[in-house]
Design a protein around this motif. Sequence first.
Motif, short mmCIF file in Angstrom:
data_model
loop_
_atom_site.label_atom_id
_atom_site.label_comp_id
_atom_site.label_asym_id
_atom_site.label_seq_id
_atom_site.Cartn_x
_atom_site.Cartn_y
_atom_site.Cartn_z
N MET A 114 -2.08 9.90 -83.41
CA MET A 114 -3.44 9.53 -83.74
C MET A 114 -4.08 10.68 -84.51
SD MET A 114 -6.37 7.96 -81.26
CE MET A 114 -7.11 9.45 -80.66
N ASP A 128 -9.29 6.44 -87.92
CA ASP A 128 -7.99 6.95 -87.50
C ASP A 128 -7.00 6.64 -88.60
OD1 ASP A 128 -6.19 8.08 -85.37
OD2 ASP A 128 -5.21 6.15 -85.77
N ALA A 187 -3.10 6.64 -90.20
CA ALA A 187 -1.66 6.67 -89.93
C ALA A 187 -1.08 7.92 -90.60
CB ALA A 187 -1.01 5.41 -90.49
N GLN A 223 -6.09 3.05 -90.09
CA GLN A 223 -5.54 2.02 -89.20
C GLN A 223 -6.51 1.61 -88.10
OE1 GLN A 223 -1.95 3.49 -87.39
NE2 GLN A 223 -2.94 5.29 -86.53
N ALA A 224 -7.65 2.28 -88.04
CA ALA A 224 -8.68 1.93 -87.06
C ALA A 224 -9.98 2.62 -87.44
CB ALA A 224 -8.25 2.36 -85.66
N VAL A 262 -9.07 -2.09 -84.70
CA VAL A 262 -7.74 -1.58 -85.03
C VAL A 262 -7.03 -2.60 -85.92
CG1 VAL A 262 -7.55 -0.20 -82.92
CG2 VAL A 262 -6.67 -2.52 -82.95
N ARG A 281 -0.52 -2.10 -79.53
CA ARG A 281 0.27 -0.88 -79.67
C ARG A 281 -0.34 0.29 -78.92
NH1 ARG A 281 1.06 0.45 -85.73
NH2 ARG A 281 -1.18 0.45 -85.51
N LEU A 313 -3.22 1.68 -79.57
CA LEU A 313 -4.10 2.49 -80.41
C LEU A 313 -5.55 2.35 -79.97
CD1 LEU A 313 -4.61 4.39 -82.78
CD2 LEU A 313 -4.61 2.38 -84.29
N ARG A 337 -6.75 1.76 -77.02
CA ARG A 337 -6.95 2.53 -75.79
C ARG A 337 -7.04 4.03 -76.10
NH1 ARG A 337 -6.50 1.99 -70.46
NH2 ARG A 337 -5.92 -0.19 -70.70
N ARG A 338 -6.12 4.53 -76.90
CA ARG A 338 -6.14 5.95 -77.25
C ARG A 338 -7.42 6.32 -78.00
NH1 ARG A 338 -0.93 4.57 -78.66
NH2 ARG A 338 -1.34 4.83 -80.89
N LEU A 339 -7.82 5.46 -78.91
CA LEU A 339 -9.03 5.71 -79.68
C LEU A 339 -10.26 5.71 -78.77
CD1 LEU A 339 -10.55 6.02 -82.36
CD2 LEU A 339 -10.32 3.56 -82.69
#
Length: 157
Positions: A1, A49, A51, A57-58, A79, A84, A86, A88-90
């Motif tokens: 990320m 975010d 890639a 990508q987000a 996203v 994938r 992403l 959640r991580r974001l």
Amino acid sequence: MHLRLATPADIPAIVALERTPLAREFVGQWSEERHRATLAGGDARYYVDEAEWGEVQAYAILRGVNEDSRAIELKRIVVAIGERGLGRRLLKELMRIVFRELGAHRFFLDVYDDNARARHLYESLGFQYEGIMREAACREGQWCNLRLMSILESEYR
């Protein structure tokens, strides 16, 4: 990320993400001009975010970053491709920014009542259900309910 603050040059990519079929179902559709005005307005922060190859990508929009109430709204999180992790991580990184860097007391959002996947994500990260905003958004000509959710600084883990 690779999360960073967005610039005006990112607006076309943000609008393109907003226009994807999944986003169109659950995210309001703003014009490029409205995004530019919000970004320039001073009370919102846009994050993108990227890639590894540099493609956005987000994105996410936080509003109320200068409010005395110390309540910050997650206005958007989108996203490109779901399932994938992403999102959640974001969201976890945004929560860290909101509480640790911006000093918020409350982080809140609204979500379409029928967006079970997003509601599950928010609940799994500690957001609490506060109530229904009845017929608060119009989607494809139909009025829809939104759920108001929040997490307080004391609940942030």
